[in-house]
Design a protein around this motif. Structure first.
Motif, short mmCIF file in Angstrom:
data_model
loop_
_atom_site.label_atom_id
_atom_site.label_comp_id
_atom_site.label_asym_id
_atom_site.label_seq_id
_atom_site.Cartn_x
_atom_site.Cartn_y
_atom_site.Cartn_z
N PRO A 136 0.81 -1.21 0.00
CA PRO A 136 0.00 0.00 0.00
C PRO A 136 0.85 1.27 0.00
O PRO A 136 1.98 1.27 0.50
CB PRO A 136 -0.78 -0.13 1.32
CG PRO A 136 0.10 -0.93 2.21
CD PRO A 136 0.82 -1.91 1.30
N HIS A 137 0.28 2.32 -0.57
CA HIS A 137 0.94 3.64 -0.60
C HIS A 137 -0.09 4.66 -0.11
O HIS A 137 -0.66 5.43 -0.89
CB HIS A 137 1.42 3.95 -2.01
CG HIS A 137 2.30 2.88 -2.57
ND1 HIS A 137 3.61 2.71 -2.19
CD2 HIS A 137 2.03 1.87 -3.45
CE1 HIS A 137 4.13 1.67 -2.82
NE2 HIS A 137 3.19 1.15 -3.59
N PRO A 138 -0.35 4.68 1.20
CA PRO A 138 -1.52 5.38 1.73
C PRO A 138 -1.48 6.90 1.64
O PRO A 138 -2.52 7.54 1.79
CB PRO A 138 -1.56 4.92 3.20
CG PRO A 138 -0.16 4.52 3.51
CD PRO A 138 0.38 3.94 2.25
N VAL A 139 -0.31 7.49 1.40
CA VAL A 139 -0.26 8.95 1.28
C VAL A 139 -0.68 9.39 -0.12
O VAL A 139 -1.03 10.55 -0.33
CB VAL A 139 1.14 9.48 1.65
CG1 VAL A 139 1.18 11.00 1.58
CG2 VAL A 139 1.53 9.03 3.05
N PHE A 140 -0.67 8.47 -1.07
CA PHE A 140 -1.24 8.74 -2.39
C PHE A 140 -2.73 8.43 -2.30
O PHE A 140 -3.15 7.28 -2.47
CB PHE A 140 -0.59 7.85 -3.45
CG PHE A 140 0.81 8.24 -3.81
CD1 PHE A 140 1.06 9.24 -4.74
CD2 PHE A 140 1.89 7.62 -3.20
CE1 PHE A 140 2.36 9.61 -5.07
CE2 PHE A 140 3.19 7.97 -3.53
CZ PHE A 140 3.43 8.97 -4.46
N ALA A 141 -3.52 9.44 -2.03
CA ALA A 141 -4.93 9.16 -1.70
C ALA A 141 -5.82 10.35 -2.02
O ALA A 141 -5.35 11.48 -2.19
CB ALA A 141 -5.06 8.79 -0.22
N LEU A 142 -7.12 10.04 -2.09
CA LEU A 142 -8.16 11.06 -2.12
C LEU A 142 -8.83 11.06 -0.76
O LEU A 142 -9.29 10.01 -0.28
CB LEU A 142 -9.20 10.76 -3.20
CG LEU A 142 -8.82 11.00 -4.65
CD1 LEU A 142 -10.01 10.68 -5.56
CD2 LEU A 142 -8.37 12.43 -4.87
N TRP A 143 -8.88 12.23 -0.14
CA TRP A 143 -9.39 12.37 1.23
C TRP A 143 -10.66 13.22 1.23
O TRP A 143 -10.65 14.34 0.72
CB TRP A 143 -8.34 13.03 2.11
CG TRP A 143 -7.05 12.31 2.18
CD1 TRP A 143 -5.97 12.49 1.35
CD2 TRP A 143 -6.68 11.29 3.11
NE1 TRP A 143 -4.95 11.65 1.71
CE2 TRP A 143 -5.35 10.90 2.79
CE3 TRP A 143 -7.34 10.69 4.18
CZ2 TRP A 143 -4.69 9.92 3.51
CZ3 TRP A 143 -6.66 9.72 4.90
CH2 TRP A 143 -5.35 9.33 4.57
N PRO A 144 -11.75 12.73 1.83
CA PRO A 144 -12.97 13.52 1.90
C PRO A 144 -12.81 14.71 2.86
O PRO A 144 -12.38 14.53 4.01
CB PRO A 144 -14.02 12.54 2.44
CG PRO A 144 -13.41 11.18 2.26
CD PRO A 144 -11.94 11.38 2.36
N VAL A 145 -13.14 15.89 2.40
CA VAL A 145 -13.07 17.07 3.25
C VAL A 145 -14.00 16.91 4.45
O VAL A 145 -13.73 17.42 5.54
CB VAL A 145 -13.41 18.33 2.44
CG1 VAL A 145 -13.36 19.57 3.32
CG2 VAL A 145 -12.44 18.49 1.26
N ALA A 146 -15.08 16.15 4.28
CA ALA A 146 -16.04 15.93 5.37
C ALA A 146 -15.43 15.21 6.56
O ALA A 146 -15.99 15.25 7.66
CB ALA A 146 -17.24 15.13 4.85
#
Length: 211
Positions: A136-146
């Motif tokens: 896994p490469h968890p810093v390459f991600a889409l994060w919900p602003v919510a």
């Protein structure tokens, strides 16, 4: 529900770089600073780019971008940068449901990273993160602003700083990216530069990948 709205992007450049012995964001690969490489690779994939850093950032001439620090430097690490990125998106891009993050030390990340991650987002609060054959490469991600307030509470309450722990808490979607086929064989696009030897290896791969 793949995302269709504008997605702001943030380059996370606030790491301590302890194994490298100096700020990795300022290291040069093929004559270009890693932070500038990350910006140029991310820019075509997102609606805007900013940089999370806890100190000054030396940009290439004419390529200066907004820079913001962690909200709480005492609880730093990648999740501190993600929290700062969500805060920046909430303040500066109120129309965005998600923000994309990338680090500075994986200079060959996929040029379709954000598009492929966005297709894995099926709810407004879904996190989508990259994975390759190496893991896994968890810093390459889409994060919900919510999830900003939730993440802030997680960190303030002593939650684990390990990014995977937070992703598991929210049942994040992993998106598998295949290796890049080259004349020298298969190459992991998330090759990570942590040591001087890694930087030397990246220089060798740069000639293969960009010729």
């Amino acid at each position: 529900m793949a995302l269709t709205e504008a997605i702001p992007g943030v380059v996370l450049a606030g790491g301590l770089s302890s194994r490298m012995g100096q700020d990795k964001a300022r290291l040069r690969l093929g004559g270009t600073a890693l932070v500038d490489r990350a910006i140029r690779r991310l820019r075509p994939q997102v609606s805007s780019v900013a940089v999370n850093a806890n100190g000054p950032v030396l940009f290439a001439e004419g390529e200066e971008l907004p820079v913001f620090a962690d909200l709480d430097p005492s609880r730093s690490g990648p999740l501190g940068g993600v929290l700062a990125a969500l805060d920046h998106a909430r303040r500066c891009h109120p129309e965005a449901s998600h923000v994309a993050t990338v680090p500075t030390d994986s200079p060959f990340f996929p040029t379709d990273l954000v598009a492929r991650l966005s297709r894995a987002v099926d709810t407004p609060e879904r996190i989508a993160a990259a994975r390759s054959a190496s893991g896994p490469h968890p810093v390459f991600a889409l994060w919900p602003v919510a999830l900003m307030d939730d993440l802030a509470q997680w960190l303030a309450g002593g939650g684990a700083l390990r990014v995977r722990s937070y992703l598991e808490r929210h049942q994040a979607r992993d998106v598998l990216f295949p290796p890049v086929e080259t004349a020298r064989g298969a190459f992991d696009p998330f090759f990570n530069i942590n040591t001087p030897d890694d930087l030397d290896a990246a220089e060798n791969w740069l000639w293969v990948l960009e010729r």
